[in-house]
Scaffold this motif. Structure first.
Motif, PDB file in Angstrom:
ATOM      1  N   VAL A  50      31.880   9.349  18.732  1.00 11.27           N
ATOM      2  CA  VAL A  50      32.395  10.301  17.734  1.00 11.27           C
ATOM      3  C   VAL A  50      33.886  10.070  17.505  1.00 11.27           C
ATOM      4  O   VAL A  50      34.363  10.122  16.356  1.00 11.27           O
ATOM      5  CB  VAL A  50      32.099  11.752  18.173  1.00 11.27           C
ATOM      6  CG1 VAL A  50      32.848  12.755  17.320  1.00 11.27           C
ATOM      7  CG2 VAL A  50      30.603  12.021  18.106  1.00 11.27           C
ATOM      8  N   LEU A  51      34.642   9.812  18.586  1.00  8.18           N
ATOM      9  CA  LEU A  51      36.075   9.536  18.420  1.00  8.18           C
ATOM     10  C   LEU A  51      36.306   8.281  17.593  1.00  8.18           C
ATOM     11  O   LEU A  51      37.165   8.263  16.705  1.00  8.18           O
ATOM     12  CB  LEU A  51      36.755   9.410  19.781  1.00  8.18           C
ATOM     13  CG  LEU A  51      36.944  10.698  20.562  1.00  8.18           C
ATOM     14  CD1 LEU A  51      37.535  10.409  21.935  1.00  8.18           C
ATOM     15  CD2 LEU A  51      37.834  11.665  19.796  1.00  8.18           C
ATOM     16  N   ILE A  52      35.550   7.233  17.859  1.00 10.50           N
ATOM     17  CA  ILE A  52      35.677   6.006  17.060  1.00 10.50           C
ATOM     18  C   ILE A  52      35.309   6.287  15.608  1.00 10.50           C
ATOM     19  O   ILE A  52      35.981   5.814  14.682  1.00 10.50           O
ATOM     20  CB  ILE A  52      34.813   4.881  17.651  1.00 10.50           C
ATOM     21  CG1 ILE A  52      35.379   4.424  18.995  1.00 10.50           C
ATOM     22  CG2 ILE A  52      34.716   3.693  16.693  1.00 10.50           C
ATOM     23  CD1 ILE A  52      34.490   3.457  19.746  1.00 10.50           C
ATOM     24  N   LEU A  53      34.270   7.080  15.388  1.00 11.12           N
ATOM     25  CA  LEU A  53      33.855   7.439  14.037  1.00 11.12           C
ATOM     26  C   LEU A  53      34.975   8.178  13.303  1.00 11.12           C
ATOM     27  O   LEU A  53      35.321   7.829  12.171  1.00 11.12           O
ATOM     28  CB  LEU A  53      32.589   8.290  14.079  1.00 11.12           C
ATOM     29  CG  LEU A  53      32.083   8.796  12.732  1.00 11.12           C
ATOM     30  CD1 LEU A  53      31.269   7.704  12.060  1.00 11.12           C
ATOM     31  CD2 LEU A  53      31.259  10.041  12.903  1.00 11.12           C
ATOM     32  N   LEU A  54      35.547   9.189  13.965  1.00 10.75           N
ATOM     33  CA  LEU A  54      36.593   9.982  13.312  1.00 10.75           C
ATOM     34  C   LEU A  54      37.862   9.173  13.052  1.00 10.75           C
ATOM     35  O   LEU A  54      38.456   9.260  11.964  1.00 10.75           O
ATOM     36  CB  LEU A  54      36.912  11.215  14.155  1.00 10.75           C
ATOM     37  CG  LEU A  54      35.788  12.256  14.260  1.00 10.75           C
ATOM     38  CD1 LEU A  54      36.189  13.368  15.220  1.00 10.75           C
ATOM     39  CD2 LEU A  54      35.444  12.799  12.886  1.00 10.75           C
ATOM     40  N   VAL A  55      38.282   8.386  14.034  1.00 16.25           N
ATOM     41  CA  VAL A  55      39.500   7.589  13.859  1.00 16.25           C
ATOM     42  C   VAL A  55      39.298   6.526  12.791  1.00 16.25           C
ATOM     43  O   VAL A  55      40.169   6.322  11.938  1.00 16.25           O
ATOM     44  CB  VAL A  55      39.930   6.970  15.212  1.00 16.25           C
ATOM     45  CG1 VAL A  55      41.028   5.941  15.016  1.00 16.25           C
ATOM     46  CG2 VAL A  55      40.393   8.055  16.172  1.00 16.25           C
ATOM     47  N   SER A  56      38.152   5.853  12.806  1.00 21.14           N
ATOM     48  CA  SER A  56      37.917   4.830  11.781  1.00 21.14           C
ATOM     49  C   SER A  56      37.752   5.452  10.395  1.00 21.14           C
ATOM     50  O   SER A  56      38.168   4.865   9.395  1.00 21.14           O
ATOM     51  CB  SER A  56      36.703   3.981  12.141  1.00 21.14           C
ATOM     52  OG  SER A  56      35.541   4.767  12.206  1.00 21.14           O
ATOM     53  N   LEU A  57      37.176   6.653  10.324  1.00 21.09           N
ATOM     54  CA  LEU A  57      37.069   7.351   9.043  1.00 21.09           C
ATOM     55  C   LEU A  57      38.450   7.706   8.502  1.00 21.09           C
ATOM     56  O   LEU A  57      38.730   7.516   7.306  1.00 21.09           O
ATOM     57  CB  LEU A  57      36.206   8.605   9.190  1.00 21.09           C
ATOM     58  CG  LEU A  57      35.900   9.381   7.918  1.00 21.09           C
ATOM     59  CD1 LEU A  57      35.083   8.517   6.958  1.00 21.09           C
ATOM     60  CD2 LEU A  57      35.146  10.654   8.246  1.00 21.09           C
ATOM     61  N   ALA A  58      39.327   8.191   9.388  1.00 20.59           N
ATOM     62  CA  ALA A  58      40.700   8.500   8.973  1.00 20.59           C
ATOM     63  C   ALA A  58      41.420   7.237   8.515  1.00 20.59           C
ATOM     64  O   ALA A  58      42.132   7.247   7.497  1.00 20.59           O
ATOM     65  CB  ALA A  58      41.457   9.167  10.117  1.00 20.59           C
ATOM     66  N   GLY A  59      41.236   6.140   9.230  1.00 20.06           N
ATOM     67  CA  GLY A  59      41.868   4.880   8.832  1.00 20.06           C
ATOM     68  C   GLY A  59      41.317   4.351   7.526  1.00 20.06           C
ATOM     69  O   GLY A  59      42.067   3.861   6.680  1.00 20.06           O
ATOM     70  N   PHE A  60      40.007   4.477   7.329  1.00 22.45           N
ATOM     71  CA  PHE A  60      39.393   3.996   6.091  1.00 22.45           C
ATOM     72  C   PHE A  60      39.877   4.802   4.888  1.00 22.45           C
ATOM     73  O   PHE A  60      40.310   4.241   3.884  1.00 22.45           O
ATOM     74  CB  PHE A  60      37.872   4.064   6.191  1.00 22.45           C
ATOM     75  CG  PHE A  60      37.170   3.702   4.916  1.00 22.45           C
ATOM     76  CD1 PHE A  60      37.089   2.384   4.505  1.00 22.45           C
ATOM     77  CD2 PHE A  60      36.607   4.685   4.111  1.00 22.45           C
ATOM     78  CE1 PHE A  60      36.455   2.045   3.319  1.00 22.45           C
ATOM     79  CE2 PHE A  60      35.975   4.359   2.931  1.00 22.45           C
ATOM     80  CZ  PHE A  60      35.892   3.037   2.533  1.00 22.45           C
ATOM     81  N   VAL A  61      39.808   6.130   4.999  1.00 24.11           N
ATOM     82  CA  VAL A  61      40.233   6.987   3.883  1.00 24.11           C
ATOM     83  C   VAL A  61      41.724   6.812   3.615  1.00 24.11           C
ATOM     84  O   VAL A  61      42.152   6.708   2.460  1.00 24.11           O
ATOM     85  CB  VAL A  61      39.876   8.466   4.170  1.00 24.11           C
ATOM     86  CG1 VAL A  61      40.519   9.401   3.159  1.00 24.11           C
ATOM     87  CG2 VAL A  61      38.371   8.646   4.186  1.00 24.11           C
ATOM     88  N   GLY A  62      42.504   6.766   4.697  1.00 18.48           N
ATOM     89  CA  GLY A  62      43.950   6.595   4.521  1.00 18.48           C
ATOM     90  C   GLY A  62      44.312   5.279   3.872  1.00 18.48           C
ATOM     91  O   GLY A  62      45.210   5.218   3.030  1.00 18.48           O
ATOM     92  N   ALA A  63      43.635   4.194   4.237  1.00 16.47           N
ATOM     93  CA  ALA A  63      43.947   2.886   3.669  1.00 16.47           C
ATOM     94  C   ALA A  63      43.362   2.731   2.268  1.00 16.47           C
ATOM     95  O   ALA A  63      44.030   2.194   1.373  1.00 16.47           O
ATOM     96  CB  ALA A  63      43.404   1.785   4.573  1.00 16.47           C
ATOM     97  N   TYR A  64      42.147   3.208   2.047  1.00 23.31           N
ATOM     98  CA  TYR A  64      41.493   3.016   0.751  1.00 23.31           C
ATOM     99  C   TYR A  64      42.165   3.830  -0.348  1.00 23.31           C
ATOM    100  O   TYR A  64      42.349   3.349  -1.461  1.00 23.31           O
ATOM    101  CB  TYR A  64      40.004   3.363   0.861  1.00 23.31           C
ATOM    102  CG  TYR A  64      39.204   2.919  -0.318  1.00 23.31           C
ATOM    103  CD1 TYR A  64      38.849   1.586  -0.467  1.00 23.31           C
ATOM    104  CD2 TYR A  64      38.799   3.824  -1.295  1.00 23.31           C
ATOM    105  CE1 TYR A  64      38.108   1.166  -1.560  1.00 23.31           C
ATOM    106  CE2 TYR A  64      38.064   3.412  -2.383  1.00 23.31           C
ATOM    107  CZ  TYR A  64      37.722   2.085  -2.511  1.00 23.31           C
ATOM    108  OH  TYR A  64      36.990   1.659  -3.607  1.00 23.31           O
ATOM    109  N   TRP A  65      42.507   5.090  -0.054  1.00 21.00           N
ATOM    110  CA  TRP A  65      43.138   5.936  -1.058  1.00 21.00           C
ATOM    111  C   TRP A  65      44.635   6.091  -0.833  1.00 21.00           C
ATOM    112  O   TRP A  65      45.273   6.952  -1.433  1.00 21.00           O
ATOM    113  CB  TRP A  65      42.459   7.310  -1.089  1.00 21.00           C
ATOM    114  CG  TRP A  65      41.135   7.233  -1.800  1.00 21.00           C
ATOM    115  CD1 TRP A  65      40.939   7.054  -3.127  1.00 21.00           C
ATOM    116  CD2 TRP A  65      39.842   7.321  -1.210  1.00 21.00           C
ATOM    117  NE1 TRP A  65      39.610   7.032  -3.407  1.00 21.00           N
ATOM    118  CE2 TRP A  65      38.891   7.193  -2.240  1.00 21.00           C
ATOM    119  CE3 TRP A  65      39.368   7.498   0.087  1.00 21.00           C
ATOM    120  CZ2 TRP A  65      37.531   7.233  -2.029  1.00 21.00           C
ATOM    121  CZ3 TRP A  65      38.009   7.529   0.294  1.00 21.00           C
ATOM    122  CH2 TRP A  65      37.115   7.403  -0.754  1.00 21.00           C
ATOM    123  N   ASN A  66      45.204   5.263   0.028  1.00 21.36           N
ATOM    124  CA  ASN A  66      46.646   5.209   0.287  1.00 21.36           C
ATOM    125  C   ASN A  66      47.215   6.582   0.653  1.00 21.36           C
ATOM    126  O   ASN A  66      48.195   7.045   0.073  1.00 21.36           O
ATOM    127  CB  ASN A  66      47.380   4.613  -0.921  1.00 21.36           C
ATOM    128  CG  ASN A  66      48.731   4.076  -0.526  1.00 21.36           C
ATOM    129  OD1 ASN A  66      49.000   3.845   0.651  1.00 21.36           O
ATOM    130  ND2 ASN A  66      49.599   3.901  -1.515  1.00 21.36           N
TER     131      ASN A  66
END
Length: 184
Positions: A50-66
């Motif tokens: 779950v931690l990997i899921l949440l951190v990678s989701l934050a990184g994906f959203v942050g990088a994709y939508w800047n």
């Protein structure tokens, strides 16, 4: 969106996909009947997934939508996760480094003495509550039964190169050794 954001988004999307089997494995372990071998790994595997899921989701959203705030949160969480993993790695090396082995003439394996292991590991094994759990785990595994299938005589057993789990002095073992009857 820049090239670095594309790469960050792609890597975090892959990490997000990898977290799903980790969570699934944790749920599968949690659904199994009570087994001492996996008892301590059930919920930590789910939490790590779950931690990997949440951190990678934050990184994906942050990088994709800047989103700079999410990228800062992602970087902080990744730094914390890296430090925790490094601490666990160092702990594992410190605890397991002295292996307590010594050579035995005429045998294909090494003997092991508890005094040769780290004090933390020695205390964990000698604690009667922990040893009962370890013994239950070993009894439920196929280590001993596989030995009797692989080696039909004591000479084959003594000449074999086998793992430390499979080798234990017969006189000090609370679990009957598969060749204890042959060696008497």
């Amino acid at each position: 969106m820049g090239v670095s954001n594309n790469i960050t988004a792609l890597l975090n999307f892959l990490a997000l996909l990898c977290s799903i089997p980790i969570i699934g494995a944790g749920i599968w372990l949690a659904s199994k009947a009570d087994n001492e071998c996996v008892h301590y790994f059930r919920w930590p595997v789910v939490v790590i997934g779950v931690l990997i899921l949440l951190v990678s989701l934050a990184g994906f959203v942050g990088a994709y939508w800047n989103r700079q705030g999410l990228l800062a949160f992602y970087l902080f969480c990744m730094a914390v996760l890296i430090v925790i993993l490094l601490v666990l790695l160092v702990f594992a090396f410190v605890v397991t480094r002295p292996d307590g082995s010594y050579d035995v003439a005429g045998r294909g394996y090494k003997e092991y003495r508890l005094d040769g292991f780290s004090s933390w590991l020695r205390n964990q094994v000698t604690n009667s509550a922990n040893w009962n759990k370890i013994r239950t785990c070993l009894a439920n595994s196929n280590v001993c039964s596989k030995l009797t299938q692989d080696y039909s005589t004591a000479d084959q057993f003594f000449a074999a190169h086998i793992s430390p789990l499979q080798v234990q002095p017969i006189s000090s073992s609370p679990i009957p050794h598969p060749f204890s009857l042959l060696l008497r």
